[in-house]
Write an enzyme that holds these catalytic residues in place. Structure first.
Site, mmCIF file in Angstrom:
data_model
loop_
_atom_site.group_PDB
_atom_site.id
_atom_site.type_symbol
_atom_site.label_atom_id
_atom_site.label_comp_id
_atom_site.label_asym_id
_atom_site.label_seq_id
_atom_site.Cartn_x
_atom_site.Cartn_y
_atom_site.Cartn_z
ATOM 1 N N LYS A 117 2.733 11.241 -3.342
ATOM 2 C CA LYS A 117 1.706 10.558 -4.128
ATOM 3 C C LYS A 117 0.803 11.554 -4.858
ATOM 4 C CE LYS A 117 -1.764 6.917 -3.443
ATOM 5 N NZ LYS A 117 -2.296 6.008 -2.397
ATOM 6 N N ASP A 122 0.874 -1.170 0.000
ATOM 7 C CA ASP A 122 0.000 0.000 0.000
ATOM 8 C C ASP A 122 0.911 1.219 0.000
ATOM 9 O OD1 ASP A 122 -1.662 2.113 0.545
ATOM 10 O OD2 ASP A 122 -2.448 1.326 2.427
ATOM 11 N N GLU A 177 -7.205 0.457 -4.636
ATOM 12 C CA GLU A 177 -7.234 0.384 -3.170
ATOM 13 C C GLU A 177 -8.576 -0.129 -2.630
ATOM 14 O OE1 GLU A 177 -5.951 4.305 -2.030
ATOM 15 O OE2 GLU A 177 -3.952 3.964 -2.845
ATOM 16 N N ASP A 207 -12.717 5.605 2.788
ATOM 17 C CA ASP A 207 -11.284 5.656 3.104
ATOM 18 C C ASP A 207 -10.889 7.076 3.518
ATOM 19 O OD1 ASP A 207 -8.512 5.752 3.113
ATOM 20 O OD2 ASP A 207 -8.253 4.695 1.212
HETATM 21 P P1 ADP Z 1 -2.830 7.565 4.103
HETATM 22 O O1 ADP Z 1 -3.783 6.617 3.468
HETATM 23 O O2 ADP Z 1 -3.071 8.988 3.708
HETATM 24 O O3 ADP Z 1 -1.416 7.159 3.943
HETATM 25 P P2 ADP Z 1 -3.433 6.537 6.797
HETATM 26 O O4 ADP Z 1 -4.509 5.629 6.401
HETATM 27 O O5 ADP Z 1 -2.178 5.940 7.292
HETATM 28 O O6 ADP Z 1 -3.133 7.630 5.701
HETATM 29 O O7 ADP Z 1 -4.038 7.495 7.937
HETATM 30 C C1 ADP Z 1 -3.279 8.426 8.640
HETATM 31 C C2 ADP Z 1 -4.225 9.266 9.474
HETATM 32 O O8 ADP Z 1 -4.892 8.429 10.448
HETATM 33 C C3 ADP Z 1 -3.516 10.349 10.271
HETATM 34 O O9 ADP Z 1 -4.193 11.573 10.114
HETATM 35 C C4 ADP Z 1 -3.631 9.850 11.706
HETATM 36 O O10 ADP Z 1 -3.693 10.922 12.647
HETATM 37 C C5 ADP Z 1 -4.943 9.128 11.683
HETATM 38 N N1 ADP Z 1 -5.057 8.195 12.802
HETATM 39 C C6 ADP Z 1 -4.209 7.184 13.113
HETATM 40 N N2 ADP Z 1 -4.608 6.577 14.249
HETATM 41 C C7 ADP Z 1 -5.734 7.219 14.671
HETATM 42 C C8 ADP Z 1 -6.599 7.068 15.801
HETATM 43 N N3 ADP Z 1 -6.381 6.148 16.730
HETATM 44 N N4 ADP Z 1 -7.666 7.901 15.891
HETATM 45 C C9 ADP Z 1 -7.890 8.858 14.958
HETATM 46 N N5 ADP Z 1 -7.092 9.054 13.900
HETATM 47 C C10 ADP Z 1 -6.027 8.248 13.740
HETATM 48 MG MG MG Z 2 -4.507 5.038 2.498
#
Ligand code: ADP
Ligand code: MG
Length: 622
Positions: free
Chosen positions: A87, A25, A186, A208
């Site tokens: 990205k 991913d 995705e 998402d």
């Molecule tokens: P991307 O797909 O953009 O790479 P992710 O799916 O990894 O991103 O998500 C990252 C986001 O998830 C960040 O904004 C982070 O603060 C949020 N996040 C991670 N854990 C938690 C949580 N326990 N509660 C709320 N938000 C969260």
């Molecule tokens: Mg993502």
């Protein structure tokens, strides 16, 4: 050419032949890699036990200095050389990038047609290079952790990624030395992770909410095939925006004034993010910022982020309208992205869809897990019965032949990857180039199909019409990218082009094109027959005119010439006027008769001239 090695039914590979493939991913904020072990997908953690790799690369004058968590550390001290959110730049032009302007602090330079480059202390860096670093890091992690060499990877991309963005992702993988088994959407990966493909039928929503983006996809599953009905979302709405809203509140509470330096801004944002994530588990946290100390409750935070979350729901409503699907038709909602851990998000989503969303898998990992399952199947570690049928070609792919007709090379509903070849020949004597016109659609006439690409095969050795053999190969890879190759078989001159067949064609357009092809089928057959006769007529006129110009005076009487010219003129007129292929066919036959004598005399004359002036010896030598 076989693209993927897929095992024969009942001949699943022996354990020692097991191939190693991972799912990746490649996220805007975080990336991760996962693999199927003992039949179960799992994410691979680094030595520190982290499975999320921040999608961040830091450059120093020497080159790549740090990737991931370590690179994130340079965010504050060296922001211009700490590249994150790359990205968003993949496959985009300078205008798209300028629109992102204030979201990304980097200095951009556009040198050529392609993606703008980022100006760093190490020189100009392309977004593809940055992505390649992230991919390489993940693959190294996997190879070390599994202690094997990888045979390939499935890399996920957003469903809305266009041809250029997908190609850029593939280029990054190539640069990182990774064999891409497939680019997988995705949302499809998320659905696979939950085993929804086994349900065979149904409509699924994938919600998402990541760090910087929100994506909503509506998928339809028909006999195990996923189809994207619609995608929507907001490319500038994610967990980071929740952080900003909370940071704003913290700033006011702590009495900091509005003009913060970057360092203070960072501190506020980090505090906001930490508080937000903690408030997912507990409903009250203490926050300390510089000299200030205070507290934040979940309900106050929910008030701060309510508008932002409501925006995602409005996006869902719009996208469902695009998909022509109502809320009660949705059978499952899958939560993806770290931000869907937030209780407010879960609440709003389940209220809107009237369903308990699927969230038993870690929302950060679900896409990578689905990709790993797919990768395992694609390298042949599963028997054919478990084979996922993922994609089919929605409309036939064809080529333009003489007279504006479409010859289908790959028929619609063929499962990808697929490759088909057909041989064609030249139309004129001495023809040295040929136009390959690639078409999409199921109608007979070129004008009723969609033109995908046109390219030329040049350097065909001059031969008489019909002697050259040109093999045209259509190959659609697992990502839906079409490669067309034309090769002249005697000289091996070759020309190729790559196109993305579905690019820009929406579901409704596809349906309309198909309906047309059925309802016009009879008309189309008539039209095809007529075109074929018209081509024949043109060929005959052309041949006769050439012959007359060369040999008329020496071989024909004035009267005979007039007679033939008249026949040609009549044929030309009828070719333009008639819509009846049978009428034209009869005329062609008649003109053929009229010119028979002339043809016979030309034949004699050419034999005589071939013999004239040559000694017997010459003739024997051939
Ligand atoms: P991307 O797909 O953009 O790479 P992710 O799916 O990894 O991103 O998500 C990252 C986001 O998830 C960040 O904004 C982070 O603060 C949020 N996040 C991670 N854990 C938690 C949580 N326990 N509660 C709320 N938000 C969260
Ligand atoms: Mg993502």
């Amino acid at each position: 050419m076989v693209l993927l090695q897929i095992s024969e039914p009942g001949q699943s590979p022996q354990p020692h032949q097991r191939k190693n493939a991972v799912g990746i991913d490649l996220g805007t904020t975080n990336s991760l890699v996962s693999v199927v072990r003992s039949g179960m997908p799992e994410t691979i953690a680094d030595q520190a036990g982290c499975h999320l790799l921040p999608s961040v690369v830091h450059y120093s004058t020497q080159g790549v200095d740090a990737v991931g968590q370590e690179a994130l550390g340079f965010n504050v001290s060296d922001p211009l050389n700490t590249i994150s959110s790359v990205k968003r730049l993949m496959g985009r032009g300078i205008n798209d990038v300028l629109m992102l302007g204030d979201q990304l602090p980097y200095a951009f330079q556009q040198l050529d047609e392609g993606m703008p480059k980022i100006d760093t202390v190490h020189g100009l860096i392309s977004p593809v290079q940055v992505s390649a670093e992230i991919l390489r890091t993940l693959v190294n992690l996997a190879e070390q952790s599994l202690d094997v060499m990888l045979d390939g990877a499935v890399i996920t991309v957003p469903a809305y990624f266009d041809e250029a963005q997908r190609q850029a992702t593939k280029d990054a993988a190539t640069l990182a030395g990774i064999k891409v088994l497939r680019l997988l959407n995705e949302p499809t990966a998320a659905a696979i992770a939950y085993g929804l493909d086994a349900e065979q039928e149904g409509i699924i929503a994938i919600y998402d909410l990541g760090g910087g983006t929100f994506d909503i996809s509506i998928l339809q599953l028909t006999r195990g095939v996923f189809e994207v009905l619609a995608t929507g979302g907001d490319s500038a709405l994610g967990g980071d925006d929740l952080d900003h809203a909370i940071a704003q509140w913290l700033r006011v509470q702590s009495g900091m004034n509005e003009s913060l330096n970057p360092m203070e801004q960072r501190i506020l944002l980090e505090a906001a993010k930490a508080a937000k994530e903690e408030l997912t588990e507990i409903d009250h946290v203490n926050v300390a910022i510089l000299e200030w100390e205070g507290s934040l409750t979940r309900s106050v935070m929910n008030g701060l982020i309510d508008d932002l979350v409501a925006r995602t729901i409005r996006s869902c409503r719009r996208t469902m309208r695009d998909a022509g699907v109502s809320v009660d038709e949705i059978q499952n909602v899958v939560l993806v992205g770290g931000s869907t851990r937030s209780p407010l998000v879960r609440d709003k989503v389940s209220k809107f869809f009237g369903l308990q969303p699927m969230c038993s898998l870690d929302p950060d990992s679900v896409v990578a897990l689905g990709a790993a399952i797919q990768a395992d199947i694609l390298v042949g570690n599963k028997s054919a019965g478990d084979m996922l049928l993922l994609d089919v070609i929605p409309l036939s792919l064809g080529i333009e032949t003489m007279g504006g007709l479409t010859e289908k090379i790959i028929h619609r509903n063929a499962t990808i990857p697929v490759s088909k070849a057909q041989e064609f020949t030249t139309f004129k004597d001495g023809q040295t180039a040929m136009v390959i016109h690639v078409l999409q659609g199921d109608r007979e006439l070129v004008d009723d199909c969609r033109s995908l690409a046109k390219f030329e095969l040049r350097g065909i050795p001059p031969m008489v019409a019909g002697a050259a053999k040109i093999r045209v190969t259509y190959q659609v890879d697992a990502d839906g990218l079409l490669n067309v190759t034309a090769r002249e078989l005697t000289s091996n001159v070759e020309s190729r082009i790559e196109v993305k067949p579905s690019y820009g064609l929406g579901e409704t357009e596809i349906t309309k094109m198909l309906q047309d092809s059925f309802s016009y089928a009879r008309d189309d057959m008539q039209a095809r027959a007529l075109r074929e006769q018209q081509v024949e007529a043109d060929r005959m006129v052309e041949d006769l005119l050439t012959a007359l110009a060369k040999d008329a005076t020496s071989l024909l009487s004035e009267e005979e010439i007039q007679c033939l010219n008249l026949a040609i003129a009549e044929l030309q007129k009828l070719r333009l006027e008639t819509t009846e292929h049978r009428v034209l066919a009869r005329k062609i036959e008649a003109v053929g008769k009229t010119s028979e004598t002339f043809a016979a005399r030309r034949m004699d004359a050419s034999i005589k001239s071939a013999l004239a002036g040559r000694s017997l010896e010459d003739i024997e030598r051939g």
